[in-house]
Structure formats: C-alpha cells, structure tokens
Motif scaffolding. Structure first.
Motif, PDB file in Angstrom:
ATOM      1  N   ASP A   1      70.405  44.365  46.533  1.00 31.62           N
ATOM      2  CA  ASP A   1      69.664  43.299  46.114  1.00 31.62           C
ATOM      3  C   ASP A   1      68.680  42.510  47.107  1.00 31.62           C
ATOM      4  OD1 ASP A   1      70.682  42.816  43.625  1.00 31.62           O
ATOM      5  OD2 ASP A   1      72.596  41.973  44.140  1.00 31.62           O
ATOM      6  N   THR A   2      68.249  43.554  48.047  1.00 36.50           N
ATOM      7  CA  THR A   2      67.359  43.046  48.998  1.00 36.50           C
ATOM      8  C   THR A   2      65.856  43.286  48.400  1.00 36.50           C
ATOM      9  OG1 THR A   2      68.770  43.555  50.733  1.00 36.50           O
ATOM     10  CG2 THR A   2      66.339  43.388  51.361  1.00 36.50           C
ATOM     11  N   ALA A   3      64.773  42.324  48.594  1.00 39.43           N
ATOM     12  CA  ALA A   3      63.507  42.600  48.021  1.00 39.43           C
ATOM     13  C   ALA A   3      62.879  43.456  49.066  1.00 39.43           C
ATOM     14  CB  ALA A   3      62.820  41.446  47.728  1.00 39.43           C
ATOM     15  N   ARG A   4      62.580  44.800  48.626  1.00 42.60           N
ATOM     16  CA  ARG A   4      61.772  45.773  49.446  1.00 42.60           C
ATOM     17  C   ARG A   4      60.252  45.360  49.393  1.00 42.60           C
ATOM     18  NH1 ARG A   4      61.735  52.098  47.938  1.00 42.60           N
ATOM     19  NH2 ARG A   4      63.619  51.712  48.388  1.00 42.60           N
ATOM     20  N   ARG A   5      59.786  44.523  48.429  1.00 45.38           N
ATOM     21  CA  ARG A   5      58.233  44.189  48.295  1.00 45.38           C
ATOM     22  C   ARG A   5      58.142  43.266  47.504  1.00 45.38           C
ATOM     23  NH1 ARG A   5      54.097  48.038  50.082  1.00 45.38           N
ATOM     24  NH2 ARG A   5      51.963  47.079  49.345  1.00 45.38           N
ATOM     25  N   THR A   6      57.049  42.347  47.578  1.00 41.49           N
ATOM     26  CA  THR A   6      56.797  41.471  46.291  1.00 41.49           C
ATOM     27  C   THR A   6      55.100  41.422  46.409  1.00 41.49           C
ATOM     28  OG1 THR A   6      57.118  39.259  45.298  1.00 41.49           O
ATOM     29  CG2 THR A   6      57.260  39.265  47.677  1.00 41.49           C
ATOM     30  N   PHE A   7      54.615  41.205  45.320  1.00 38.45           N
ATOM     31  CA  PHE A   7      53.079  40.968  45.293  1.00 38.45           C
ATOM     32  C   PHE A   7      52.883  40.295  43.845  1.00 38.45           C
ATOM     33  CE2 PHE A   7      54.576  45.130  44.269  1.00 38.45           C
ATOM     34  CZ  PHE A   7      54.046  45.367  43.047  1.00 38.45           C
ATOM     35  N   THR A   8      51.539  39.750  44.055  1.00 43.64           N
ATOM     36  CA  THR A   8      51.139  38.946  42.913  1.00 43.64           C
ATOM     37  C   THR A   8      50.349  39.949  42.060  1.00 43.64           C
ATOM     38  OG1 THR A   8      49.008  38.278  44.101  1.00 43.64           O
ATOM     39  CG2 THR A   8      51.021  36.545  43.812  1.00 43.64           C
ATOM     40  N   VAL A   9      50.100  39.632  40.620  1.00 43.06           N
ATOM     41  CA  VAL A   9      49.625  40.507  39.680  1.00 43.06           C
ATOM     42  C   VAL A   9      48.616  39.910  38.789  1.00 43.06           C
ATOM     43  CG1 VAL A   9      51.577  42.431  39.920  1.00 43.06           C
ATOM     44  CG2 VAL A   9      51.242  40.477  38.238  1.00 43.06           C
ATOM     45  N   TRP A  10      47.794  40.558  38.163  1.00 45.28           N
ATOM     46  CA  TRP A  10      46.820  40.056  37.214  1.00 45.28           C
ATOM     47  C   TRP A  10      47.763  40.616  35.900  1.00 45.28           C
ATOM     48  CZ3 TRP A  10      44.675  42.765  41.171  1.00 45.28           C
ATOM     49  CH2 TRP A  10      43.905  42.045  41.989  1.00 45.28           C
ATOM     50  N   PRO A  11      48.105  39.631  35.055  1.00 44.03           N
ATOM     51  CA  PRO A  11      48.791  39.942  33.701  1.00 44.03           C
ATOM     52  C   PRO A  11      47.595  40.205  32.751  1.00 44.03           C
ATOM     53  CG  PRO A  11      49.049  37.433  34.107  1.00 44.03           C
ATOM     54  CD  PRO A  11      48.560  38.004  35.228  1.00 44.03           C
ATOM     55  N   GLY A  12      48.007  41.133  31.497  1.00 49.77           N
ATOM     56  CA  GLY A  12      46.930  41.159  30.386  1.00 49.77           C
ATOM     57  C   GLY A  12      47.125  39.876  29.399  1.00 49.77           C
ATOM     58  N   THR A  13      46.445  40.114  28.430  1.00 51.44           N
ATOM     59  CA  THR A  13      46.586  38.918  27.531  1.00 51.44           C
ATOM     60  C   THR A  13      47.773  39.003  26.388  1.00 51.44           C
ATOM     61  OG1 THR A  13      45.309  40.312  25.833  1.00 51.44           O
ATOM     62  CG2 THR A  13      44.202  39.091  27.209  1.00 51.44           C
ATOM     63  N   VAL A  14      48.615  40.033  26.371  1.00 56.03           N
ATOM     64  CA  VAL A  14      49.647  40.149  25.636  1.00 56.03           C
ATOM     65  C   VAL A  14      50.795  40.288  27.009  1.00 56.03           C
ATOM     66  CG1 VAL A  14      51.174  41.439  23.854  1.00 56.03           C
ATOM     67  CG2 VAL A  14      48.629  41.100  23.794  1.00 56.03           C
ATOM     68  N   ASN A  15      51.834  39.297  26.748  1.00 51.07           N
ATOM     69  CA  ASN A  15      52.909  39.341  27.669  1.00 51.07           C
ATOM     70  C   ASN A  15      54.130  39.960  27.096  1.00 51.07           C
ATOM     71  OD1 ASN A  15      51.918  38.094  30.032  1.00 51.07           O
ATOM     72  ND2 ASN A  15      51.974  36.136  29.026  1.00 51.07           N
TER      73      ASN A  15
ATOM     74  N   ALA B   1      37.965  39.507  27.351  1.00 47.09           N
ATOM     75  CA  ALA B   1      36.868  39.095  26.486  1.00 47.09           C
ATOM     76  C   ALA B   1      37.575  38.581  25.410  1.00 47.09           C
ATOM     77  CB  ALA B   1      36.184  40.420  26.061  1.00 47.09           C
ATOM     78  N   THR B   2      37.180  37.467  24.617  1.00 44.91           N
ATOM     79  CA  THR B   2      37.709  37.099  23.640  1.00 44.91           C
ATOM     80  C   THR B   2      38.122  37.844  22.590  1.00 44.91           C
ATOM     81  OG1 THR B   2      36.073  35.006  23.838  1.00 44.91           O
ATOM     82  CG2 THR B   2      37.330  35.176  21.846  1.00 44.91           C
ATOM     83  N   GLY B   3      39.382  37.780  22.133  1.00 45.24           N
ATOM     84  CA  GLY B   3      40.050  38.861  21.113  1.00 45.24           C
ATOM     85  C   GLY B   3      40.591  39.961  21.779  1.00 45.24           C
ATOM     86  N   THR B   4      40.300  40.205  22.694  1.00 57.00           N
ATOM     87  CA  THR B   4      40.848  41.911  23.495  1.00 57.00           C
ATOM     88  C   THR B   4      42.468  41.425  23.645  1.00 57.00           C
ATOM     89  OG1 THR B   4      38.693  42.021  24.352  1.00 57.00           O
ATOM     90  CG2 THR B   4      40.513  43.230  25.203  1.00 57.00           C
ATOM     91  N   ARG B   5      43.149  42.389  23.116  1.00 59.74           N
ATOM     92  CA  ARG B   5      44.499  42.386  23.590  1.00 59.74           C
ATOM     93  C   ARG B   5      44.788  43.634  24.273  1.00 59.74           C
ATOM     94  NH1 ARG B   5      48.021  40.360  19.576  1.00 59.74           N
ATOM     95  NH2 ARG B   5      49.030  42.554  19.546  1.00 59.74           N
ATOM     96  N   THR B   6      45.399  43.141  25.511  1.00 62.69           N
ATOM     97  CA  THR B   6      45.689  44.022  26.610  1.00 62.69           C
ATOM     98  C   THR B   6      47.032  43.936  27.254  1.00 62.69           C
ATOM     99  OG1 THR B   6      44.758  42.626  28.431  1.00 62.69           O
ATOM    100  CG2 THR B   6      43.120  44.316  27.552  1.00 62.69           C
ATOM    101  N   GLY B   7      47.834  44.740  27.150  1.00 67.30           N
ATOM    102  CA  GLY B   7      49.207  44.637  27.859  1.00 67.30           C
ATOM    103  C   GLY B   7      49.401  45.308  29.343  1.00 67.30           C
ATOM    104  N   GLY B   8      48.209  45.558  29.843  1.00 68.89           N
ATOM    105  CA  GLY B   8      48.329  46.021  31.272  1.00 68.89           C
ATOM    106  C   GLY B   8      48.554  44.818  32.197  1.00 68.89           C
ATOM    107  N   ILE B   9      49.620  45.114  33.181  1.00 72.23           N
ATOM    108  CA  ILE B   9      49.605  44.080  34.184  1.00 72.23           C
ATOM    109  C   ILE B   9      49.154  44.992  35.496  1.00 72.23           C
ATOM    110  CG2 ILE B   9      51.666  42.917  35.568  1.00 72.23           C
ATOM    111  CD1 ILE B   9      53.432  43.286  33.028  1.00 72.23           C
ATOM    112  N   ARG B  10      48.149  44.390  36.238  1.00 72.25           N
ATOM    113  CA  ARG B  10      47.185  45.107  37.014  1.00 72.25           C
ATOM    114  C   ARG B  10      47.794  44.276  38.312  1.00 72.25           C
ATOM    115  NH1 ARG B  10      42.489  46.908  34.687  1.00 72.25           N
ATOM    116  NH2 ARG B  10      43.271  48.102  32.845  1.00 72.25           N
ATOM    117  N   MET B  11      47.627  45.416  39.420  1.00 71.96           N
ATOM    118  CA  MET B  11      48.012  44.947  40.709  1.00 71.96           C
ATOM    119  C   MET B  11      46.980  45.603  41.757  1.00 71.96           C
ATOM    120  SD  MET B  11      51.390  47.113  40.727  1.00 71.96           S
ATOM    121  CE  MET B  11      51.483  46.320  39.202  1.00 71.96           C
ATOM    122  N   PRO B  12      46.850  45.227  42.930  1.00 71.89           N
ATOM    123  CA  PRO B  12      46.065  45.946  44.137  1.00 71.89           C
ATOM    124  C   PRO B  12      46.643  47.424  44.240  1.00 71.89           C
ATOM    125  CG  PRO B  12      46.643  43.637  44.746  1.00 71.89           C
ATOM    126  CD  PRO B  12      47.308  43.971  43.782  1.00 71.89           C
TER     127      PRO B  12
END
Length: 193
Positions: free
Chosen positions: A95-109, A161-172
């Motif tokens: 239960d030790t966090a090895r790494r944490t980072f912020t991400v850019w979510p897609g339009t569908v969660n 873009a408006t109406g684009t449905r993306t499920g990718g959760i992007r990160m560096p």
C-alpha cells in the motif's frame, strides 16, 4: 655511488594531470547518469517565471507534497485513478505509493469502481488522431474504450473538439513509461471520485 634521481619533464606532469582530470569527469558523469534524478517537482516551472499566466489545464508533474492515496481505493498492488483530482497513483502490494502524477482525461470517463487491465498495446493512433504509446485498456463506457496512454511526441492533448468522444487518459511520457512497466495485464485498477 648513488645514481641521481631523474626529474620528469613538465609536459609529462601536465599530461598526467589532464588524463586524470578527464577520467574523473567521465566517472562522475557516469555516476550522475545512473544516480537519482530530480523529479519534476524540484524543477522550476514556467508558471514561476514573471509575466506568465497560470494554465487552466493540469500540470503534468507531481506536487511538492505528494498527494495521499485515496482511502477508498482498496488495498494491495493496484493502479488508482481519481476522477476529481485527475491523478493516478501506482501502489505497491504494501500500500505504498510508488509514483503519482496528474493526467489529462478524455471526454468520456469510466464509472467509479474496480477493474483490471484487460489489454495492452505498444502503439496506436488515438481517436483524436495523435500517435500514442503505452496504451493500457481497462474499461469501456457507452461504447468508448477507456485506456491510459501518452503521446509518442510527449505533447499534451489539445482541448477536445465539440462532439468528440474520447476515452484516452493521457499523461506525460515519463509517467506513461512508468505506468506501462507497472500495469501488466490483470493488474487491478481502482477508479474513485
């Protein structure tokens, strides 16, 4: 009769010292390349420069004080994704966090809950036309596949873009590489609010 000691010419001393200095620099360089590297949290950011405006999008670096793993995320080795914080934790079995980072979510969660890594792809083209790598699929919502990934060129995604449905959760890119090494097929993924 004793033989007088011969002195080395000055060029020999200079050459010897130069070779020694070069060897020391090479050894220190090799040690620095293999040693610990500063995290993004210790690098100055562009937002710290005078005259720049803060960005509305999340910063792709860990904060100075790493955010704690959410208490509602279960136990054991897992990937934790917070919808509200736009943050991922890679958590070891203890239960030790090895790494944490912020991400850019897609339009569908994804819906909050428990999942497992179901499929991994080295590289594909994302639904937004960007070349992506380290693709780790773990859910599908309303016909849209949900997966972690990073852009091959290391860029952050543009606003959808408006109406684009993306499920990718992007990160560096560096975080994508770390997640790829951690998230084997069958690894648990816990999505929390």
């Amino acid at each position: 009769m004793p033989v007088p000691a011969r002195r080395l010419p000055s060029w020999a001393w200079v050459t010897g010292l130069t070779v020694g200095a070069i060897a020391a620099v090479v050894a220190l360089t090799a040690q620095a390349e293999n040693g610990p590297h500063p995290t993004a949290a210790h690098r100055p950011s562009a937002s710290a420069s005078p005259g720049t405006r803060p960005s509305a999008s999340p910063k792709p670096s860990s904060p100075p004080k790493a955010a704690a793993v959410p208490g509602s995320s279960g136990t054991g080795r897992r990937i934790v994704y917070s919808l509200g914080q736009h943050r991922v934790w890679l958590v070891d079995a203890d239960d030790t966090a090895r790494r944490t980072f912020t991400v850019w979510p897609g339009t569908v969660n994804p819906v909050a809950g428990s999942y497992t890594v179901s499929l991994r792809r080295d590289a594909v083209t994302g639904s937004d036309g960007v070349a992506i790598e380290h693709v780790i699929y773990f859910s599908a919502t309303s016909g849209v596949n949900i997966a972690f990934s990073n852009a091959v060129d290391g860029s952050s995604p543009p606003p959808a873009a408006t109406g684009t449905r993306t499920g990718g959760i992007r990160m560096p890119k560096a975080d994508g590489t770390a997640l790829w090494a951690f998230g084997e097929t069958g690894t648990r993924v816990r999505v929390v609010e």
